[in-house]
Write a protein that holds these residues in place. Sequence first.
Motif: not given
Length: 156
Positions: A49, A51-53, A58, A63, A115, A117, A126-128, A151
């Motif tokens: 995981y 995290q790109h926010n 991360s 999250i 979202d 994933w 990964e998540h944006w 991050n």
Amino acid sequence: MNKIDFKKFYQAHWTIEERLKLEVVTDFVQGILNHEFDQVIATYRDHPYVQHNRSVPSGIENIVNLNRKMASRFPEFFLDPKHVYLDGDFVIFHSHLTVKANHRGNEKKGLNVIDIWKISDGKIVEHWDSIQPLDFMSRLFTLITGGAIRNNDGVF
């Protein structure tokens, strides 16, 4: 209990592998929506995981804890997927997020959220997200809570 029928989004051209990736994400999202935070952490703790926010660190626990805080502040918050797309390793939700039950279905309230994933070997890697406030209070909330970079994963 909040239950979303994700099967209504199924497309005939999706492969079994893509549907399994959707199941990973939907199980994760359902756990968050139902405030089953400890269960979500136990199930997904070993997922990498990233995290790109940039305002969220991360890691699955980060999250989940963000959503735990949101649920304590807004116990009626809900993510209502409007569209689901699958493309190889990517699961994409286009959703309406609201914080009050009486705002559900009102497209002038809450947030427009996309979202994305990435799933690899059955794990969320990964998540944006892209978030658009729909009303004044949502805009104000995002202004107040946004801005801190937690991050260095980049947004793209």
